[in-house]
Design a protein around this motif. Sequence first.
Motif, PDB file in Angstrom:
ATOM      1  N   GLY A 191       0.842  -1.184   0.000  1.00  0.00           N
ATOM      2  CA  GLY A 191       0.000   0.000   0.000  1.00  0.00           C
ATOM      3  C   GLY A 191       0.875   1.231   0.000  1.00  0.00           C
ATOM      4  N   PRO A 192       0.305   2.407  -0.286  1.00  0.00           N
ATOM      5  CA  PRO A 192       1.103   3.638  -0.327  1.00  0.00           C
ATOM      6  C   PRO A 192       1.926   3.819   0.944  1.00  0.00           C
ATOM      7  CG  PRO A 192      -1.099   4.056  -1.143  1.00  0.00           C
ATOM      8  CD  PRO A 192      -1.118   2.658  -0.600  1.00  0.00           C
ATOM      9  N   GLY A 193       3.189   4.151   0.765  1.00  0.00           N
ATOM     10  CA  GLY A 193       4.101   4.349   1.885  1.00  0.00           C
ATOM     11  C   GLY A 193       4.850   3.109   2.310  1.00  0.00           C
ATOM     12  N   ASP A 194       4.444   1.928   1.825  1.00  0.00           N
ATOM     13  CA  ASP A 194       5.155   0.696   2.171  1.00  0.00           C
ATOM     14  C   ASP A 194       6.526   0.658   1.513  1.00  0.00           C
ATOM     15  OD1 ASP A 194       3.224  -0.329   3.799  1.00  0.00           O
ATOM     16  OD2 ASP A 194       2.316  -1.630   2.289  1.00  0.00           O
ATOM     17  N   VAL A 195       7.365  -0.266   1.982  1.00  0.00           N
ATOM     18  CA  VAL A 195       8.728  -0.423   1.479  1.00  0.00           C
ATOM     19  C   VAL A 195       8.808  -1.674   0.616  1.00  0.00           C
ATOM     20  CG1 VAL A 195      11.158  -0.748   2.093  1.00  0.00           C
ATOM     21  CG2 VAL A 195       9.691   0.725   3.499  1.00  0.00           C
ATOM     22  N   ILE A 196       9.405  -1.539  -0.554  1.00  0.00           N
ATOM     23  CA  ILE A 196       9.651  -2.667  -1.445  1.00  0.00           C
ATOM     24  C   ILE A 196      11.127  -2.671  -1.814  1.00  0.00           C
ATOM     25  CG2 ILE A 196       9.007  -1.328  -3.498  1.00  0.00           C
ATOM     26  CD1 ILE A 196       7.919  -3.912  -4.720  1.00  0.00           C
ATOM     27  N   ALA A 197      11.702  -3.849  -1.943  1.00  0.00           N
ATOM     28  CA  ALA A 197      13.108  -3.967  -2.354  1.00  0.00           C
ATOM     29  C   ALA A 197      13.175  -4.137  -3.866  1.00  0.00           C
ATOM     30  CB  ALA A 197      13.777  -5.153  -1.661  1.00  0.00           C
ATOM     31  N   VAL A 198      13.996  -3.309  -4.505  1.00  0.00           N
ATOM     32  CA  VAL A 198      14.250  -3.418  -5.941  1.00  0.00           C
ATOM     33  C   VAL A 198      15.756  -3.506  -6.152  1.00  0.00           C
ATOM     34  CG1 VAL A 198      12.165  -2.135  -6.546  1.00  0.00           C
ATOM     35  CG2 VAL A 198      14.341  -0.921  -6.306  1.00  0.00           C
ATOM     36  N   GLU A 199      16.127  -3.812  -7.358  1.00  0.00           N
ATOM     37  CA  GLU A 199      17.544  -3.973  -7.678  1.00  0.00           C
ATOM     38  C   GLU A 199      18.188  -2.623  -8.000  1.00  0.00           C
ATOM     39  OE1 GLU A 199      16.574  -8.132 -10.050  1.00  0.00           O
ATOM     40  OE2 GLU A 199      16.125  -6.152 -10.863  1.00  0.00           O
ATOM     41  N   LYS A 200      19.513  -2.607  -7.937  1.00  0.00           N
ATOM     42  CA  LYS A 200      20.284  -1.439  -8.356  1.00  0.00           C
ATOM     43  C   LYS A 200      21.516  -1.922  -9.133  1.00  0.00           C
ATOM     44  CE  LYS A 200      22.436   2.822  -6.704  1.00  0.00           C
ATOM     45  NZ  LYS A 200      22.773   3.669  -5.549  1.00  0.00           N
ATOM     46  N   PRO A 201      21.478  -1.751 -10.457  1.00  0.00           N
ATOM     47  CA  PRO A 201      20.455  -1.134 -11.293  1.00  0.00           C
ATOM     48  C   PRO A 201      19.249  -2.049 -11.482  1.00  0.00           C
ATOM     49  CG  PRO A 201      22.180  -2.051 -12.674  1.00  0.00           C
ATOM     50  CD  PRO A 201      22.639  -2.230 -11.250  1.00  0.00           C
ATOM     51  N   THR A 202      18.144  -1.457 -11.921  1.00  0.00           N
ATOM     52  CA  THR A 202      16.925  -2.222 -12.145  1.00  0.00           C
ATOM     53  C   THR A 202      16.238  -1.730 -13.409  1.00  0.00           C
ATOM     54  OG1 THR A 202      14.907  -3.041 -11.085  1.00  0.00           O
ATOM     55  CG2 THR A 202      15.363  -0.693 -10.863  1.00  0.00           C
ATOM     56  N   PHE A 203      15.306  -2.529 -13.897  1.00  0.00           N
ATOM     57  CA  PHE A 203      14.486  -2.148 -15.041  1.00  0.00           C
ATOM     58  C   PHE A 203      13.665  -0.920 -14.662  1.00  0.00           C
ATOM     59  CE2 PHE A 203      10.457  -3.381 -17.538  1.00  0.00           C
ATOM     60  CZ  PHE A 203      10.841  -2.626 -18.630  1.00  0.00           C
ATOM     61  N   TYR A 204      13.730   0.123 -15.490  1.00  0.00           N
ATOM     62  CA  TYR A 204      13.117   1.395 -15.116  1.00  0.00           C
ATOM     63  C   TYR A 204      11.608   1.300 -14.937  1.00  0.00           C
ATOM     64  CZ  TYR A 204      12.915   1.354 -20.254  1.00  0.00           C
ATOM     65  OH  TYR A 204      12.738   0.981 -21.555  1.00  0.00           O
ATOM     66  N   ALA A 205      10.934   0.331 -15.584  1.00  0.00           N
ATOM     67  CA  ALA A 205       9.490   0.192 -15.398  1.00  0.00           C
ATOM     68  C   ALA A 205       9.148  -0.169 -13.957  1.00  0.00           C
ATOM     69  CB  ALA A 205       8.917  -0.851 -16.354  1.00  0.00           C
ATOM     70  N   ALA A 206      10.050  -0.878 -13.281  1.00  0.00           N
ATOM     71  CA  ALA A 206       9.826  -1.174 -11.864  1.00  0.00           C
ATOM     72  C   ALA A 206       9.827   0.119 -11.065  1.00  0.00           C
ATOM     73  CB  ALA A 206      10.912  -2.130 -11.354  1.00  0.00           C
ATOM     74  N   TRP A 246      10.975  -7.073  -5.868  1.00  0.00           N
ATOM     75  CA  TRP A 246      10.753  -7.147  -7.327  1.00  0.00           C
ATOM     76  C   TRP A 246      12.128  -7.352  -7.940  1.00  0.00           C
ATOM     77  CZ3 TRP A 246       6.989  -3.462 -10.346  1.00  0.00           C
ATOM     78  CH2 TRP A 246       7.091  -3.698 -11.724  1.00  0.00           C
ATOM     79  N   PHE A 247      12.433  -8.598  -8.328  1.00  0.00           N
ATOM     80  CA  PHE A 247      13.763  -8.941  -8.830  1.00  0.00           C
ATOM     81  C   PHE A 247      13.667  -9.669 -10.169  1.00  0.00           C
ATOM     82  CE2 PHE A 247      15.781  -9.467  -4.312  1.00  0.00           C
ATOM     83  CZ  PHE A 247      15.737  -8.091  -4.144  1.00  0.00           C
ATOM     84  N   MET A 248      14.730  -9.550 -10.944  1.00  0.00           N
ATOM     85  CA  MET A 248      14.914 -10.301 -12.183  1.00  0.00           C
ATOM     86  C   MET A 248      16.167 -11.171 -12.002  1.00  0.00           C
ATOM     87  SD  MET A 248      15.250  -8.812 -16.100  1.00  0.00           S
ATOM     88  CE  MET A 248      13.617  -8.079 -16.068  1.00  0.00           C
ATOM     89  N   THR A 249      15.983 -12.465 -11.779  1.00  0.00           N
ATOM     90  CA  THR A 249      17.104 -13.331 -11.409  1.00  0.00           C
ATOM     91  C   THR A 249      17.783 -13.990 -12.602  1.00  0.00           C
ATOM     92  OG1 THR A 249      15.716 -15.295 -11.090  1.00  0.00           O
ATOM     93  CG2 THR A 249      15.972 -13.816  -9.206  1.00  0.00           C
TER      94      THR A 249
END
Length: 483
Positions: A191-206, A246-249
């Motif tokens: 929900g708004p304000g929650d924390v999600i882990a993404v990659e660095k670098p990551t696909f910009y659509a994420a 949200w990962f791309m493995t």
Amino acid sequence: MKRYEQLADQLSELIKRGDLPPGARIPSIRVACKAWGVSPATVFRAYYLLENRGLIKARPRSGYFVSPSPEGLLQESPWPSMSPDPKTVKISDLVFEVLKTIRCAGTVPLGSPFLSPALFPTARVGKSCATVNRSTHLAGMVDALPPGHEGLRQQISLRYLMAGMTVPVDEIIITSGALEALTLSTQLLTGPGDVIAVEKPTFYAALQAVERLKLNVVEIPVDPVEGHDLDALAQALQHHPVRACWFMTSFHNPTGVTLTESRKQALVDLLARHDVPLIEDDVYNELHFGREPVRPAKFFDRKGLVIHCGSFAKCLAPGYRIGWAAAGRFAGRLERAKWMTTLSASMPAQRAIADYLEHGGYERFLHQLRRALNDQQSQMLDAISRYFPANTLATKSDGGYFTWVALPDHIDSIQLFQAALGKGISIAPGPIFSADGAFRHHVRLNYGYPWSARLDKALATLGTLCAEQSRCGLDLAEPVRPA
């Protein structure tokens, strides 16, 4: 310990002792090669490591400098002891500026996120579309709204079985492309304000999805050789209320790296211990160059925590916009989310792809496509080695159609993007792949188009632009010596 790790640790110690104070310029890649007797690749990986630790920063056209406040960062580990504080994302303006360039007629699409349309069996899929349209009753066009056409879901389940996985048909939800599967999954888990882990670098659509959903992110470093830093992820899970990853493995966009099976299992096990779902973006899964399929992280999932998202847009029929999610324990919730949003992906497109998968020679087509992409990668990497400055590094992937190019540290990829566009060439500059605009001297290049003299000339032009900018940066960085 590898040589680049040793070099990174030596520089970390100098920073920790204050021998290299905040703001101090560290040796350029060229100077460091001579000083330590190592290759440019070794120095680059050491600096990449230090940048991910937060100890140094790259300044466009100036070089690398010690970060203003390196205190408190763990010096003994190759990655941060704690994940950085969650941050908001505001990246869409820059992304849209870049994406506009790929729609310009005549532009060489090295920055495109798409494969060449010429590589797809468009006519044969169209034949399947015509066949199912003639044979389908009107009532059949509205049956099997979420979760989707039963025949297509069965064919997708068979594709999993060929990779050694048992995924029940009831777990598969058809979506309008993989991006809808990914964003719907994110929306139902956060929900708004929650924390999600993404990659660095990551696909910009994420990053764009995170921005739209008003989420905060912690960025997990992705090494272009070894992949996701699981130690940093463990730190993030320990210190922040991460709701999902949200990962791309496999065939990661933009680096091209694929996690080994042991590291994929370690990733799934780590998330299972914290009961954190993994949204796995696996749109390039069919584009492997080896003989055997690459198993996704979902293969190791025993708790139903992995939502595996795939698509036929990258490997068969881009305009049809048919994707899916194998949603594990979240299948029921995802199906309801689909009911409440777009209701259904195109039913004729679903039926057409199902018919093609059953009768159209999909494996034969994939074999040709994989071979073409592998050859095109070799041609692009050869052109980069011939035309780009000596300190340039480009990743070689085992699948997909992107290479992640680390340019010499005096080159600003945003300026290069603008200069290349003036020559009729699009590229994807590094800053669009992170929440904080990092990777200023990186670009992502697309080798998903049949090689031609036009592409070769475009790479030569990019190399010339790099050399010109690099010379300018070196001239500015060198101190003026008295006569």
